[in-house]
Design a protein around this motif. Structure first.
Motif, PDB file in Angstrom:
ATOM      1  N   ASP A 126       0.837  -1.208   0.000  1.00 57.85           N
ATOM      2  CA  ASP A 126       0.000   0.000   0.000  1.00 57.85           C
ATOM      3  C   ASP A 126       0.871   1.258   0.000  1.00 57.85           C
ATOM      4  OD1 ASP A 126      -2.099  -1.784   0.150  1.00 57.85           O
ATOM      5  OD2 ASP A 126      -2.495  -1.417   2.265  1.00 57.85           O
ATOM      6  N   LEU A 127       1.851   1.315   0.880  1.00 59.74           N
ATOM      7  CA  LEU A 127       2.743   2.474   0.911  1.00 59.74           C
ATOM      8  C   LEU A 127       3.651   2.482  -0.315  1.00 59.74           C
ATOM      9  CD1 LEU A 127       3.894   5.011   2.238  1.00 59.74           C
ATOM     10  CD2 LEU A 127       5.476   3.524   3.484  1.00 59.74           C
ATOM     11  N   ARG A 128       4.166   1.329  -0.705  1.00 58.32           N
ATOM     12  CA  ARG A 128       5.056   1.294  -1.863  1.00 58.32           C
ATOM     13  C   ARG A 128       4.342   1.777  -3.126  1.00 58.32           C
ATOM     14  NH1 ARG A 128       6.071  -3.627   0.262  1.00 58.32           N
ATOM     15  NH2 ARG A 128       5.351  -4.699  -1.596  1.00 58.32           N
ATOM     16  N   LEU A 129       3.081   1.397  -3.289  1.00 60.19           N
ATOM     17  CA  LEU A 129       2.342   1.851  -4.469  1.00 60.19           C
ATOM     18  C   LEU A 129       1.994   3.337  -4.372  1.00 60.19           C
ATOM     19  CD1 LEU A 129       0.138  -1.269  -5.162  1.00 60.19           C
ATOM     20  CD2 LEU A 129       2.053  -0.409  -6.503  1.00 60.19           C
ATOM     21  N   THR A 130       1.739   3.821  -3.167  1.00 63.94           N
ATOM     22  CA  THR A 130       1.512   5.260  -2.979  1.00 63.94           C
ATOM     23  C   THR A 130       2.763   6.038  -3.384  1.00 63.94           C
ATOM     24  OG1 THR A 130      -0.054   4.880  -1.175  1.00 63.94           O
ATOM     25  CG2 THR A 130       0.987   7.055  -1.273  1.00 63.94           C
ATOM     26  N   LEU A 131       3.922   5.578  -2.928  1.00 63.52           N
ATOM     27  CA  LEU A 131       5.174   6.240  -3.291  1.00 63.52           C
ATOM     28  C   LEU A 131       5.454   6.097  -4.788  1.00 63.52           C
ATOM     29  CD1 LEU A 131       7.372   5.238  -0.223  1.00 63.52           C
ATOM     30  CD2 LEU A 131       6.342   7.470  -0.712  1.00 63.52           C
ATOM     31  N   SER A 132       5.006   4.986  -5.367  1.00 64.73           N
ATOM     32  CA  SER A 132       5.161   4.781  -6.805  1.00 64.73           C
ATOM     33  C   SER A 132       4.345   5.809  -7.587  1.00 64.73           C
ATOM     34  CB  SER A 132       4.718   3.357  -7.168  1.00 64.73           C
ATOM     35  OG  SER A 132       4.753   3.150  -8.548  1.00 64.73           O
ATOM     36  N   VAL A 133       3.132   6.074  -7.132  1.00 61.73           N
ATOM     37  CA  VAL A 133       2.295   7.091  -7.775  1.00 61.73           C
ATOM     38  C   VAL A 133       2.955   8.467  -7.630  1.00 61.73           C
ATOM     39  CG1 VAL A 133       0.086   8.317  -7.672  1.00 61.73           C
ATOM     40  CG2 VAL A 133       0.129   5.821  -7.555  1.00 61.73           C
ATOM     41  N   ALA A 134       3.443   8.788  -6.422  1.00 62.61           N
ATOM     42  CA  ALA A 134       4.113  10.075  -6.196  1.00 62.61           C
ATOM     43  C   ALA A 134       5.344  10.203  -7.096  1.00 62.61           C
ATOM     44  CB  ALA A 134       4.501  10.209  -4.725  1.00 62.61           C
ATOM     45  N   ASP A 135       6.101   9.131  -7.225  1.00 63.26           N
ATOM     46  CA  ASP A 135       7.288   9.140  -8.076  1.00 63.26           C
ATOM     47  C   ASP A 135       6.903   9.357  -9.534  1.00 63.26           C
ATOM     48  OD1 ASP A 135      10.067   8.843  -8.629  1.00 63.26           O
ATOM     49  OD2 ASP A 135       9.755   6.743  -9.146  1.00 63.26           O
ATOM     50  N   SER A 136       5.853   8.675  -9.971  1.00 69.19           N
ATOM     51  CA  SER A 136       5.387   8.813 -11.344  1.00 69.19           C
ATOM     52  C   SER A 136       4.940  10.246 -11.624  1.00 69.19           C
ATOM     53  CB  SER A 136       4.229   7.840 -11.592  1.00 69.19           C
ATOM     54  OG  SER A 136       3.627   8.069 -12.839  1.00 69.19           O
ATOM     55  N   LEU A 137       4.202  10.838 -10.699  1.00 63.45           N
ATOM     56  CA  LEU A 137       3.745  12.225 -10.866  1.00 63.45           C
ATOM     57  C   LEU A 137       4.929  13.188 -10.922  1.00 63.45           C
ATOM     58  CD1 LEU A 137       0.715  12.228  -8.409  1.00 63.45           C
ATOM     59  CD2 LEU A 137       0.600  12.351 -10.912  1.00 63.45           C
ATOM     60  N   THR A 138       5.934  12.904 -10.107  1.00 61.27           N
ATOM     61  CA  THR A 138       7.120  13.754 -10.074  1.00 61.27           C
ATOM     62  C   THR A 138       7.908  13.646 -11.376  1.00 61.27           C
ATOM     63  OG1 THR A 138       7.274  13.486  -7.680  1.00 61.27           O
ATOM     64  CG2 THR A 138       9.234  14.266  -8.799  1.00 61.27           C
ATOM     65  N   LYS A 139       8.164  12.415 -11.806  1.00 62.31           N
ATOM     66  CA  LYS A 139       8.931  12.203 -13.043  1.00 62.31           C
ATOM     67  C   LYS A 139       8.238  12.808 -14.254  1.00 62.31           C
ATOM     68  CE  LYS A 139       9.569   7.693 -12.400  1.00 62.31           C
ATOM     69  NZ  LYS A 139       9.968   6.301 -12.601  1.00 62.31           N
ATOM     70  N   SER A 140       6.911  12.675 -14.295  1.00 61.93           N
ATOM     71  CA  SER A 140       6.144  13.126 -15.455  1.00 61.93           C
ATOM     72  C   SER A 140       5.707  14.578 -15.337  1.00 61.93           C
ATOM     73  CB  SER A 140       4.892  12.260 -15.623  1.00 61.93           C
ATOM     74  OG  SER A 140       5.256  10.922 -15.766  1.00 61.93           O
ATOM     75  N   LYS A 141       5.934  15.177 -14.176  1.00 59.70           N
ATOM     76  CA  LYS A 141       5.457  16.531 -13.882  1.00 59.70           C
ATOM     77  C   LYS A 141       3.951  16.634 -14.110  1.00 59.70           C
ATOM     78  CE  LYS A 141       9.782  18.903 -14.239  1.00 59.70           C
ATOM     79  NZ  LYS A 141      10.330  18.182 -13.140  1.00 59.70           N
ATOM     80  N   GLY A 142       3.250  15.570 -13.730  1.00 48.95           N
ATOM     81  CA  GLY A 142       1.808  15.460 -13.889  1.00 48.95           C
ATOM     82  C   GLY A 142       1.459  13.997 -14.089  1.00 48.95           C
ATOM     83  N   PHE A 143       0.230  13.725 -14.490  1.00 50.82           N
ATOM     84  CA  PHE A 143      -0.206  12.344 -14.660  1.00 50.82           C
ATOM     85  C   PHE A 143       0.153  11.838 -16.046  1.00 50.82           C
ATOM     86  CE2 PHE A 143      -3.322   9.121 -15.863  1.00 50.82           C
ATOM     87  CZ  PHE A 143      -3.091   8.198 -14.860  1.00 50.82           C
ATOM     88  N   ASP A 144       0.834  10.702 -16.096  1.00 49.51           N
ATOM     89  CA  ASP A 144       1.161  10.027 -17.342  1.00 49.51           C
ATOM     90  C   ASP A 144       0.968   8.533 -17.111  1.00 49.51           C
ATOM     91  OD1 ASP A 144       2.390   9.843 -20.079  1.00 49.51           O
ATOM     92  OD2 ASP A 144       3.875   8.702 -18.940  1.00 49.51           O
ATOM     93  N   ILE A 145      -0.018   7.957 -17.749  1.00 51.36           N
ATOM     94  CA  ILE A 145      -0.387   6.565 -17.493  1.00 51.36           C
ATOM     95  C   ILE A 145       0.759   5.608 -17.825  1.00 51.36           C
ATOM     96  CG2 ILE A 145      -1.487   6.191 -19.743  1.00 51.36           C
ATOM     97  CD1 ILE A 145      -2.711   4.757 -16.395  1.00 51.36           C
TER      98      ILE A 145
END
Length: 156
Positions: free
Chosen positions: A95-114
């Motif tokens: 649960d936490l790892r996937l939350t951090l994964s979403v945060a990392d994805s948002l950071t890398k993409s500077k927004g949402f990128d599926i």
């Protein structure tokens, strides 16, 4: 946050190692100081809830009350049948790892990128699938294999 995101190869995360500074949060244009504090609070709240709840995650409210009464502190994670081989308290899950994964994805993409999100979730699934439900596994695997809109390609 970078430390947690780079530690994805560990099977579980000890909450005592969780350290996220305001400077490590995404620097998106819409994220001001007030929002950054809220993001940090959300991540810490998820981490605490995960660490406190993981040992009893598969139990009913009645079973929890019978075995532990009211949970007011960390209890050993080994009470969870899926984590019998893990010792300690304050251990977090997918649960936490996937939350951090979403945060990392948002950071890398500077927004949402599926596509970035799918890649990050696939890395999580590959590193440790413990705790993942069959629908989540199937969704990630199908997205990797067939692309992010795979469900639109399924004949009805």
């Amino acid at each position: 946050m970078q430390q947690e995101l780079s530690d994805r190869n560990t099977q579980s995360q000890d909450l005592s190692t969780l350290s996220i500074s305001r400077q490590e949060l995404p620097t998106l244009p819409v994220v001001n100081k007030f929002s950054r504090d809220r993001i940090l609070g959300i991540i810490y709240g998820i981490a605490l809830g995960d660490a406190i709840g993981l040992p009893v995650e598969t139990l009913s409210a009645g079973q929890i009350k019978m075995r532990f009464g009211i949970i007011q502190d960390f209890i050993p994670v080994a009470h969870n049948t899926y984590y019998k081989d893990v010792s300690g308290i304050g251990v977090t899950s997918d649960d936490l790892r996937l939350t951090l994964s979403v945060a990392d994805s948002l950071t890398k993409s500077k927004g949402f990128d599926i596509s970035t999100l799918i890649k990050d979730h696939a890395l999580e699934l590959e590193s440790d699938s413990r705790g993942w439900g069959s629908s989540s596994k199937s969704g990630v695997n199908n997205s990797v294999k067939h692309g992010p809109d795979w469900w639109n390609k399924i004949p009805l």
